[in-house]
Design a protein around this motif. Structure first.
Motif, PDB file in Angstrom:
ATOM      1  N   ASN A 174       0.830  -1.214   0.000  1.00  0.00           N
ATOM      2  CA  ASN A 174       0.000   0.000   0.000  1.00  0.00           C
ATOM      3  C   ASN A 174       0.862   1.260   0.000  1.00  0.00           C
ATOM      4  N   ASN A 175       1.964   1.214   0.700  1.00  0.00           N
ATOM      5  CA  ASN A 175       2.858   2.371   0.735  1.00  0.00           C
ATOM      6  C   ASN A 175       3.483   2.625  -0.629  1.00  0.00           C
ATOM      7  N   LYS A 176       3.881   1.545  -1.301  1.00  0.00           N
ATOM      8  CA  LYS A 176       4.462   1.722  -2.646  1.00  0.00           C
ATOM      9  C   LYS A 176       3.428   2.267  -3.624  1.00  0.00           C
ATOM     10  N   ILE A 177       2.195   1.738  -3.572  1.00  0.00           N
ATOM     11  CA  ILE A 177       1.146   2.233  -4.461  1.00  0.00           C
ATOM     12  C   ILE A 177       0.862   3.708  -4.197  1.00  0.00           C
ATOM     13  N   GLU A 178       0.795   4.074  -2.918  1.00  0.00           N
ATOM     14  CA  GLU A 178       0.540   5.465  -2.581  1.00  0.00           C
ATOM     15  C   GLU A 178       1.675   6.365  -3.037  1.00  0.00           C
ATOM     16  N   ASN A 179       2.914   5.917  -2.892  1.00  0.00           N
ATOM     17  CA  ASN A 179       4.056   6.714  -3.365  1.00  0.00           C
ATOM     18  C   ASN A 179       4.027   6.864  -4.887  1.00  0.00           C
ATOM     19  N   ARG A 180       3.646   5.794  -5.598  1.00  0.00           N
ATOM     20  CA  ARG A 180       3.590   5.869  -7.061  1.00  0.00           C
ATOM     21  C   ARG A 180       2.509   6.837  -7.506  1.00  0.00           C
ATOM     22  N   ASN A 181       1.349   6.788  -6.838  1.00  0.00           N
ATOM     23  CA  ASN A 181       0.275   7.726  -7.192  1.00  0.00           C
ATOM     24  C   ASN A 181       0.687   9.165  -6.910  1.00  0.00           C
ATOM     25  N   GLU A 201       3.742  10.305  -7.016  1.00  0.00           N
ATOM     26  CA  GLU A 201       4.707  10.696  -8.054  1.00  0.00           C
ATOM     27  C   GLU A 201       4.004  11.037  -9.365  1.00  0.00           C
ATOM     28  N   ASP A 202       2.987  10.218  -9.730  1.00  0.00           N
ATOM     29  CA  ASP A 202       2.256  10.497 -10.977  1.00  0.00           C
ATOM     30  C   ASP A 202       1.515  11.826 -10.903  1.00  0.00           C
ATOM     31  N   SER A 203       0.897  12.092  -9.754  1.00  0.00           N
ATOM     32  CA  SER A 203       0.172  13.369  -9.614  1.00  0.00           C
ATOM     33  C   SER A 203       1.140  14.546  -9.659  1.00  0.00           C
ATOM     34  N   GLU A 204       2.319  14.396  -9.076  1.00  0.00           N
ATOM     35  CA  GLU A 204       3.298  15.476  -9.143  1.00  0.00           C
ATOM     36  C   GLU A 204       3.793  15.691 -10.562  1.00  0.00           C
ATOM     37  N   LYS A 205       3.981  14.600 -11.310  1.00  0.00           N
ATOM     38  CA  LYS A 205       4.420  14.723 -12.704  1.00  0.00           C
ATOM     39  C   LYS A 205       3.368  15.432 -13.549  1.00  0.00           C
ATOM     40  N   SER A 206       2.099  15.083 -13.343  1.00  0.00           N
ATOM     41  CA  SER A 206       1.029  15.729 -14.115  1.00  0.00           C
ATOM     42  C   SER A 206       0.926  17.212 -13.775  1.00  0.00           C
ATOM     43  N   LYS A 207       1.086  17.526 -12.477  1.00  0.00           N
ATOM     44  CA  LYS A 207       1.050  18.934 -12.091  1.00  0.00           C
ATOM     45  C   LYS A 207       2.189  19.709 -12.726  1.00  0.00           C
ATOM     46  N   LYS A 208       3.384  19.115 -12.722  1.00  0.00           N
ATOM     47  CA  LYS A 208       4.529  19.782 -13.341  1.00  0.00           C
ATOM     48  C   LYS A 208       4.328  19.960 -14.843  1.00  0.00           C
ATOM     49  N   LYS A 209       3.699  18.943 -15.478  1.00  0.00           N
ATOM     50  CA  LYS A 209       3.458  19.032 -16.919  1.00  0.00           C
ATOM     51  C   LYS A 209       2.462  20.139 -17.244  1.00  0.00           C
ATOM     52  N   ASP A 210       1.393  20.231 -16.422  1.00  0.00           N
ATOM     53  CA  ASP A 210       0.399  21.287 -16.644  1.00  0.00           C
ATOM     54  C   ASP A 210       1.017  22.662 -16.444  1.00  0.00           C
ATOM     55  N   GLU A 211       1.838  22.799 -15.418  1.00  0.00           N
ATOM     56  CA  GLU A 211       2.491  24.085 -15.187  1.00  0.00           C
ATOM     57  C   GLU A 211       3.426  24.432 -16.346  1.00  0.00           C
ATOM     58  N   LYS A 212       4.088  23.410 -16.876  1.00  0.00           N
ATOM     59  CA  LYS A 212       5.001  23.660 -18.001  1.00  0.00           C
ATOM     60  C   LYS A 212       4.240  24.078 -19.251  1.00  0.00           C
ATOM     61  N   ASP A 213       3.074  23.454 -19.477  1.00  0.00           N
ATOM     62  CA  ASP A 213       2.252  23.820 -20.633  1.00  0.00           C
ATOM     63  C   ASP A 213       1.741  25.243 -20.497  1.00  0.00           C
TER      64      ASP A 213
END
Length: 350
Positions: A305-312, A314-326
């Protein structure tokens, strides 16, 4: 009572039945029951006097009542006491203060009588007989309870009950010399009423170490019990060795009690005992094995559960960074070409 700097003997008028009881050694009590309130009062008295100066022991009065052959000690109060370290026969006990305090206690609870006195020992002293004779003025059957108020180290095996009860009797000598006063040991135990048990439970709850779990407390309690058992067995061994070598006379009553203890021990060579022991041991090992297995499964489940939560995350942070970059890219394009619209503006237009 003796004043500082003088040596006097205590002469207390003795009652006829008191002489009879002492001469035949008829102890009126089988055991002494001490309540927790008395222990707390003695410890508080000892700690307060210890802060004021170098006080080796403190003295106080015990209050209670007799229930059949049982002496119930339910309350106590401190009494001013002083003695000469060099000459133990010189001592002072303020019996005027004693009488005033006892009169005030009688107004609160008339059922509680003076049943004896206490001191923090930790052993008998030479002037205890004289002090006890003075206390017989208030109760012919006065008892002495020595209470050890100083904490003991577990490694030093200073375990067991902190109380020791004594009763004064006449000792008759075989050589025809005059009789003398001595103390006879009395059994003592600690007991509490229902209200006292609730108070002690709340007190222990406040001073309990919160960093140690229930299992740790149980293990510590069992370890303390084993230390106490080891100390008792060591004392029994030392007594039997002294009797075997002739340094102590044989006490048949103690030997009978030891025989009763040995008779209660199970026969470890009996097939029924071996079968029952193995069955009980296997049941306990099964519970331990299941507990370890469940703990491992829960640990792996939490890890996944900890690994799944960490992966989620990371994905949410990547999407936020991508939106900010766009957004930054669109802003730069707008500066160059004002007609360029963002995705949000195009959605609103549609």
């Amino acid at each position: 009572m003796a004043a500082p700097g003088t040596t006097t003997s205590v002469r207390v008028p003795e009652l006829p039945h008191q002489l009879t009881a002492d001469s035949v050694g008829n102890i009126p009590y089988d055991k002494i029951v001490v309540h927790p309130l008395v222990l707390l009062s003695v410890v508080d008295h000892f700690n307060r006097m210890g802060k004021t100066g170098n006080v080796k022991r403190v003295v106080g009065i015990l209050l209670g009542k007799q229930r059949g052959r049982i002496l119930d000690v339910s309350n106590s109060f401190a009494v001013p006491f002083d003695e000469d370290d060099k000459d133990r026969s010189v001592w002072f006990l303020d019996h005027d203060y004693l009488e005033n305090m006892y009169n005030m206690f009688k107004k609160v609870n008339a059922r509680e009588k003076i049943v004896g006195w206490y001191h923090t020992g930790p052993k008998l002293n030479h002037n205890d007989i004289a002090v006890n004779e003075l206390l017989k003025k208030y109760n012919p059957n006065s008892v002495l309870v020595i209470m050890d108020a100083q904490p003991r180290d577990v490694d030093a095996l200073g375990l067991g009950l902190p109380t020791q009860g004594y009763y004064s009797v006449e000792e008759v000598h075989d050589d025809g010399t005059p009789t003398s006063k001595t103390f006879e040991h009395l059994a003592s135990e600690i007991d509490a009423d229902e209200a006292e048990e609730v108070g002690v439970e709340h007190l222990l709850r406040d001073i309990r170490n919160t960093t140690v779990g229930t299992l740790g407390q149980r293990v510590s309690g069992q370890l303390s019990g084993l230390h106490g058992l080891f100390k008792t067995l060591t004392d029994i061994q030392g007594y039997l060795e002294r009797v075997a070598t002739g340094r102590l006379p044989v006490n048949h009553q103690i030997v009978y009690m030891l025989q009763d203890v040995f008779n209660l021990l199970p026969s470890i060579e009996s097939p029924d005992f071996i079968h029952s022991f193995n069955l009980k041991n296997n049941d306990q090992m099964l519970v331990i094995y299941l507990a370890a297995l469940i703990r491992s499964v829960i640990a792996l489940h939490n890890l996944i559960n900890n690994k799944i939560e960490n992966r989620n995350n990371e994905d949410s942070e990547k999407s936020k960074k991508k939106d900010e970059k766009d957004k930054e890219t669109v802003k730069e394009d707008k500066k160059d070409n004002p007609n360029v619209k963002t995705k949000e503006e195009e959605k609103k237009k549609k």
